[in-house]
Scaffold this motif. Structure first.
Motif, mmCIF file in Angstrom:
data_model
loop_
_atom_site.group_PDB
_atom_site.id
_atom_site.type_symbol
_atom_site.label_atom_id
_atom_site.label_comp_id
_atom_site.label_asym_id
_atom_site.label_seq_id
_atom_site.Cartn_x
_atom_site.Cartn_y
_atom_site.Cartn_z
ATOM 1 N N ARG A 1 77.129 -6.986 10.838
ATOM 2 C CA ARG A 1 76.604 -6.364 9.612
ATOM 3 C C ARG A 1 77.372 -6.854 8.389
ATOM 4 N NH1 ARG A 1 78.221 -0.063 10.090
ATOM 5 N NH2 ARG A 1 76.120 -0.064 10.939
ATOM 6 N N GLU B 1 73.354 -4.085 12.893
ATOM 7 C CA GLU B 1 74.226 -3.915 14.059
ATOM 8 C C GLU B 1 73.442 -3.996 15.373
ATOM 9 O OE1 GLU B 1 77.493 -0.830 15.981
ATOM 10 O OE2 GLU B 1 76.822 -0.581 13.914
ATOM 11 N N ALA C 1 79.291 -5.388 16.192
ATOM 12 C CA ALA C 1 79.180 -4.515 15.013
ATOM 13 C C ALA C 1 79.537 -5.243 13.722
ATOM 14 C CB ALA C 1 80.080 -3.297 15.183
ATOM 15 N N TYR C 2 80.371 -6.290 13.831
ATOM 16 C CA TYR C 2 80.810 -6.982 12.618
ATOM 17 C C TYR C 2 79.745 -7.919 12.067
ATOM 18 C CZ TYR C 2 85.360 -5.139 13.897
ATOM 19 O OH TYR C 2 86.392 -4.297 14.217
#
Length: 434
Positions: free
Chosen positions: A410, A378, A407-408
């Motif tokens: 990850r 992230e 964040a996506y």
């Protein structure tokens, strides 16, 4: 080179953690270590079910949540007002339910082959439900009305929270034994659906039965097996050591607490790993792998496949329940809303697959590797997107959109890691020895 593969991979993982301590902070590195240890224990539990017995169970989330409930029931102090309001009613309802269940089981055995078997079982079930509900509903309403902002539940036994680790394992094992009698006769895909559904049922009960563990209102301030940072920071020897290393007492106390947790978790992981290795190399372990590879041949040789599956299912679930109680101990709070299939089922399965199913050391390595990348991708993804989109300017809507959704990355990273491992190491980083 094959013999050195595991030590080199573990050394590389340790190097990444040390690098995290040097570049970020030792506190962040120790958080990764502690959560990596717990993830490794959960991966061991799934490996016992899948790697040993070939059971495709996706009920990990439910068993981890039962471990968390155990931490609440064992460690929190009892609430006398709640017990006075409805404690006896809940106990009475439980007693009626148990008596009705025992009566139904006895009737099912005694009336086997009789036309009265099913009507008798249904009659006991209906009477038990009616009798238990008559006590249960008013008792739980009275309990949940007792200062709901702070309590609203019965509380626990006020015992040391480390005991909840064993209780969590026992609670998960008991649930798995009951589930196993229902679901283990199903085909692999149906078993996965059944265990996922049962895990969701367990979590729904925990969320909605506030009298048990406050439901979605959460339980905070759980007792700890290690000192609090505030207390440690005031001790003279901590102040001296902090000054020697150029830290503040608060920073030194935080690191010491995380090291204490790491010490406890390492002991648990070492014992479980030793037991798992002994079991894998024993005649029982060889029999489990024979059943996994060819159930029909094992059954033809007189092996009770269903019973052996039940053993692996119960043992693996107990390990997951133990890890669930350890996680709540580390967090210091129980939050049912935090139990998501992505974190407590999918990610644990990725750990086992990447590490090497059927190999206990591989499951442990997978726990550390996947958790490390899950956490670190992230901030690394945000940095990469910020760097790559800098040419677009601060006013760019595309740049703002990409940074807001950093964040996506990850999720994409987990997919990439899984694909790379399946392509170049299809049996995992540390394959099962054959």
């Amino acid at each position: 080179m094959t013999a050195l593969r595991a030590p080199l991979l573990f050394a590389a993982m340790a190097g990444l953690l040390v690098l995290t301590g040097l570049l970020q902070s030792w506190s962040v590195a120790l958080v990764l270590v502690n959560l990596g240890l717990i993830s490794a224990i959960m991966a061991l539990g799934v490996n016992i079910q899948w790697g040993y017995a070939g059971l495709f169970s996706v009920g990990t989330m439910g068993f981890a949540a039962l471990g968390g409930v155990a931490a609440v029931l064992v460690a929190t102090p009892p609430v006398p007002e709640a017990w006075a309001a409805g404690g006896l009613g809940v106990l009475g309802a439980a007693g009626i339910a148990v008596v009705a269940a025992v009566a139904a089981i006895v009737a099912a055995r005694r009336l086997k082959g009789s036309r009265w078997r099913l009507p008798t079982i249904l009659a006991f079930a209906l009477m038990g439900y009616a009798g238990a509900s008559a006590l249960y509903v008013p008792a739980t309403d009275a309990i949940e009305a007792v200062d709901p902002a702070l309590t609203g539940y019965l509380g626990g036994f006020g015992l040391p929270i480390v005991l909840s680790w064993f209780v969590g394992a026992a609670l998960a094992a008991a649930a798995a034994a009951l589930i196993g009698r229902i679901a283990l006769g199903l085909r692999a895909d149906y078993l996965a659906i059944a265990t996922l559904g049962i895990a969701e049922i367990i979590l729904a009960v925990i969320k909605h039965e506030d009298w048990l563990a406050r439901g979605v209102k959460n339980v905070t301030g759980l007792p700890r097996p290690v000192p609090f940072e505030v207390d440690l920071a005031q001790r003279p020897w901590v102040i001296e050591q902090a000054a020697a290393f150029g830290m503040t007492p608060a920073e030194a106390a935080s690191i010491l607490v995380k090291l204490a947790y790491a010490g406890l978790f390492v002991v648990v992981l070492a014992v479980l790993l030793w037991l798992a290795e002994r079991a894998l190399r024993s005649p029982w372990g060889r029999m489990m792998r024979a059943i996994r590879d060819n159930e029909a041949a094992a059954a033809a040789l007189g092996k009770d496949v269903t019973a052996r599956h039940r053993e692996a299912f119960v043992l693996g679930s107990a390990v997951i329940g133990l890890a669930g109680a350890m996680l709540v101990t580390l967090d210091g709070q129980f939050t049912p809303g935090g139990y998501q299939p992505l974190r407590f089922t999918f990610l644990i399965w990725v750990m086992v697959i990447v590490g090497g199913s059927g190999n206990n050391w591989g499951a442990v390595l997978g726990g550390f590797v996947i958790w490390f990348f899950w956490v670190q991708t992230e901030p690394l993804g945000a940095f990469a997107l910020d760097t790559l989109t800098a040419v677009l300017g601060d006013e760019s809507a595309l740049r703002a959109h990409l940074l807001d959704n950093a964040a996506y990355t990850r999720l994409m990273a987990m997919g990439v890691v899984l694909l790379l491992v399946l392509r170049f190491a299809p049996r995992g980083l540390i394959p099962e020895r054959r």
